[in-house]
Design a protein around this motif. Structure first.
Motif, mmCIF file in Angstrom:
data_model
loop_
_atom_site.group_PDB
_atom_site.id
_atom_site.type_symbol
_atom_site.label_atom_id
_atom_site.label_comp_id
_atom_site.label_asym_id
_atom_site.label_seq_id
_atom_site.Cartn_x
_atom_site.Cartn_y
_atom_site.Cartn_z
ATOM 1 N N VAL A 1 -5.069 -12.754 5.296
ATOM 2 C CA VAL A 1 -4.055 -12.964 4.263
ATOM 3 C C VAL A 1 -3.733 -11.605 3.641
ATOM 4 O O VAL A 1 -4.616 -10.948 3.093
ATOM 5 C CB VAL A 1 -4.554 -13.966 3.191
ATOM 6 N N LEU A 2 -2.474 -11.208 3.770
ATOM 7 C CA LEU A 2 -2.097 -9.858 3.306
ATOM 8 C C LEU A 2 -1.540 -9.847 1.896
ATOM 9 O O LEU A 2 -1.686 -8.853 1.182
ATOM 10 C CB LEU A 2 -1.099 -9.248 4.290
ATOM 11 N N THR A 3 -0.851 -10.902 1.511
ATOM 12 C CA THR A 3 -0.414 -11.001 0.113
ATOM 13 C C THR A 3 -0.669 -12.430 -0.345
ATOM 14 O O THR A 3 -0.518 -13.369 0.421
ATOM 15 C CB THR A 3 1.090 -10.694 -0.086
ATOM 16 N N SER A 4 -1.063 -12.570 -1.602
ATOM 17 C CA SER A 4 -1.317 -13.898 -2.170
ATOM 18 C C SER A 4 -0.402 -14.094 -3.361
ATOM 19 O O SER A 4 -0.314 -13.213 -4.226
ATOM 20 C CB SER A 4 -2.760 -14.006 -2.660
ATOM 21 N N GLU A 5 0.235 -15.267 -3.402
ATOM 22 C CA GLU A 5 1.143 -15.581 -4.511
ATOM 23 C C GLU A 5 0.437 -15.361 -5.846
ATOM 24 O O GLU A 5 -0.740 -15.710 -5.992
ATOM 25 C CB GLU A 5 1.548 -17.062 -4.430
ATOM 26 N N ASP A 6 1.155 -14.808 -6.776
ATOM 27 C CA ASP A 6 0.677 -14.621 -8.148
ATOM 28 C C ASP A 6 -0.360 -13.511 -8.327
ATOM 29 O O ASP A 6 -0.826 -13.280 -9.428
ATOM 30 C CB ASP A 6 0.153 -15.940 -8.758
ATOM 31 N N ARG A 7 -0.724 -12.841 -7.228
ATOM 32 C CA ARG A 7 -1.602 -11.665 -7.376
ATOM 33 C C ARG A 7 -0.725 -10.424 -7.408
ATOM 34 O O ARG A 7 0.360 -10.404 -6.845
ATOM 35 C CB ARG A 7 -2.542 -11.550 -6.177
ATOM 36 N N SER A 8 -1.236 -9.362 -8.034
ATOM 37 C CA SER A 8 -0.453 -8.127 -8.008
ATOM 38 C C SER A 8 -0.612 -7.478 -6.633
ATOM 39 O O SER A 8 -1.473 -7.879 -5.845
ATOM 40 C CB SER A 8 -0.920 -7.185 -9.114
ATOM 41 N N GLY A 9 0.220 -6.491 -6.352
ATOM 42 C CA GLY A 9 0.170 -5.899 -5.023
ATOM 43 C C GLY A 9 0.273 -4.390 -5.066
ATOM 44 O O GLY A 9 0.881 -3.826 -5.968
ATOM 45 N N VAL A 10 -0.362 -3.759 -4.097
ATOM 46 C CA VAL A 10 -0.321 -2.298 -4.070
ATOM 47 C C VAL A 10 0.170 -1.757 -2.734
ATOM 48 O O VAL A 10 0.171 -0.556 -2.531
ATOM 49 C CB VAL A 10 -1.695 -1.671 -4.382
ATOM 50 N N LYS B 1 8.431 -10.383 12.308
ATOM 51 C CA LYS B 1 8.006 -9.797 13.592
ATOM 52 C C LYS B 1 8.161 -8.283 13.535
ATOM 53 O O LYS B 1 8.569 -7.749 12.484
ATOM 54 C CB LYS B 1 8.861 -10.399 14.712
ATOM 55 N N ALA B 2 7.893 -7.635 14.669
ATOM 56 C CA ALA B 2 7.981 -6.169 14.721
ATOM 57 C C ALA B 2 9.353 -5.706 14.227
ATOM 58 O O ALA B 2 10.383 -6.258 14.626
ATOM 59 C CB ALA B 2 7.734 -5.687 16.143
ATOM 60 N N GLY B 3 9.347 -4.709 13.356
ATOM 61 C CA GLY B 3 10.599 -4.185 12.795
ATOM 62 C C GLY B 3 10.882 -4.756 11.413
ATOM 63 O O GLY B 3 11.666 -4.192 10.657
ATOM 64 N N ASP B 4 10.246 -5.904 11.087
ATOM 65 C CA ASP B 4 10.426 -6.491 9.749
ATOM 66 C C ASP B 4 9.430 -5.851 8.776
ATOM 67 O O ASP B 4 8.471 -5.190 9.191
ATOM 68 C CB ASP B 4 10.169 -7.999 9.793
ATOM 69 N N PHE B 5 9.651 -6.101 7.500
ATOM 70 C CA PHE B 5 8.741 -5.553 6.483
ATOM 71 C C PHE B 5 8.494 -6.604 5.415
ATOM 72 O O PHE B 5 9.244 -7.583 5.285
ATOM 73 C CB PHE B 5 9.330 -4.275 5.858
ATOM 74 N N PHE B 6 7.440 -6.407 4.656
ATOM 75 C CA PHE B 6 7.171 -7.293 3.516
ATOM 76 C C PHE B 6 6.344 -6.540 2.471
ATOM 77 O O PHE B 6 5.779 -5.476 2.754
ATOM 78 C CB PHE B 6 6.452 -8.588 3.966
ATOM 79 N N GLY B 7 6.356 -7.127 1.257
ATOM 80 C CA GLY B 7 5.556 -6.542 0.178
ATOM 81 C C GLY B 7 6.371 -5.694 -0.780
ATOM 82 O O GLY B 7 5.815 -5.099 -1.706
ATOM 83 N N GLU B 8 7.699 -5.666 -0.563
ATOM 84 C CA GLU B 8 8.537 -4.811 -1.406
ATOM 85 C C GLU B 8 8.737 -5.388 -2.810
ATOM 86 O O GLU B 8 8.874 -4.636 -3.783
ATOM 87 C CB GLU B 8 9.910 -4.571 -0.740
ATOM 88 N N MET B 9 8.748 -6.736 -2.925
ATOM 89 C CA MET B 9 9.186 -7.335 -4.194
ATOM 90 C C MET B 9 8.252 -6.976 -5.349
ATOM 91 O O MET B 9 8.699 -6.528 -6.414
ATOM 92 C CB MET B 9 9.346 -8.852 -4.020
ATOM 93 N N ALA B 10 6.961 -7.169 -5.151
ATOM 94 C CA ALA B 10 6.010 -6.887 -6.242
ATOM 95 C C ALA B 10 5.970 -5.399 -6.581
ATOM 96 O O ALA B 10 5.661 -5.020 -7.719
ATOM 97 C CB ALA B 10 4.612 -7.380 -5.854
ATOM 98 N N LEU B 11 6.286 -4.564 -5.592
ATOM 99 C CA LEU B 11 6.254 -3.119 -5.880
ATOM 100 C C LEU B 11 7.511 -2.684 -6.638
ATOM 101 O O LEU B 11 7.473 -1.739 -7.415
ATOM 102 C CB LEU B 11 6.132 -2.310 -4.583
ATOM 103 N N ILE B 12 8.607 -3.391 -6.399
ATOM 104 C CA ILE B 12 9.852 -3.005 -7.083
ATOM 105 C C ILE B 12 9.785 -3.377 -8.566
ATOM 106 O O ILE B 12 10.112 -2.568 -9.431
ATOM 107 C CB ILE B 12 11.074 -3.651 -6.386
ATOM 108 N N ASP B 13 9.355 -4.624 -8.868
ATOM 109 C CA ASP B 13 9.395 -5.011 -10.294
ATOM 110 C C ASP B 13 8.000 -5.040 -10.943
ATOM 111 O O ASP B 13 7.869 -5.429 -12.101
ATOM 112 C CB ASP B 13 10.109 -6.357 -10.479
ATOM 113 N N GLU B 14 6.986 -4.648 -10.163
ATOM 114 C CA GLU B 14 5.606 -4.643 -10.656
ATOM 115 C C GLU B 14 5.161 -6.032 -11.125
ATOM 116 O O GLU B 14 4.294 -6.166 -11.989
ATOM 117 C CB GLU B 14 5.415 -3.590 -11.755
ATOM 118 N N GLY B 15 5.808 -7.045 -10.580
ATOM 119 C CA GLY B 15 5.419 -8.436 -10.871
ATOM 120 C C GLY B 15 4.440 -8.916 -9.814
ATOM 121 O O GLY B 15 4.006 -8.148 -8.943
ATOM 122 N N PRO B 16 4.102 -10.207 -9.871
ATOM 123 C CA PRO B 16 3.168 -10.755 -8.876
ATOM 124 C C PRO B 16 3.826 -10.920 -7.518
ATOM 125 O O PRO B 16 5.058 -10.959 -7.420
ATOM 126 C CB PRO B 16 2.780 -12.113 -9.467
#
Ligand code: CMP
Length: 133
Positions: free
Chosen positions: A38-47, A70-85
């Protein structure tokens, strides 16, 4: 394949020069996550911000399957942009090779590269449209 060549195939980084790609490859790191991680969990902060180089990941929002990345896609940007969960649970479906940027690397890289910021915005808008449909 060299890391910079891997990154050159990622649509988010289309338009970056060889020099920028080589720099990105040098300062960020690659990691392979085992299937089931599990790489990101809802409601947890992210780095971290993750660019998939190989494998697939499942995105679940409030218990519902939202997307397979899949390859070429990305994730994890949302929590880093607004510093939310984190907004979703992202799990490696297969072994998943990612290029990983820390929050600091992500922020400074995006600020220095407006074309990357624009590509991020496009994907964010597409994700909002999917939520609406
Ligand atoms: P973040 O909220 O930081 O962590 C979970 C990630 O899942 C989120 O960033 C997005 O990268 C991704 N995500 C959330 N919703 C969707 C969606 N509908 N489609 C694809 N990816 C999503």
């Amino acid at each position: 394949m060299a890391v910079a060549e891997n990154l050159a195939e990622v649509p988010l980084f289309a338009g970056l020069s060889h020099r920028d790609l080589a720099h990105l490859a040098k300062v960020t790191h690659q990691h392979v996550y085992e299937a089931g991680t599990v790489l990101t969990s809802e409601d947890r902060s992210g780095v971290g911000f993750f660019v998939i180089l190989e494998g697939t990941a499942r995105v679940e929002v409030k218990g519902k399957r939202a997307k397979i990345l899949k390859a070429g896609d990305f994730f994890g940007e949302m929590a880093l942009i607004d510093e939310g969960p984190r907004s979703a649970v992202v799990t490696a479906e297969t072994d998943l090779r990612c290029q990983v940027l820390t929050d600091f690397q992500f922020r400074s890289f995006v600020k220095e590269h407006p074309e990357v910021a624009w590509a991020l915005l496009r994907t964010l808008v597409q994700r909002i449209r999917e939520y609406q449909s």
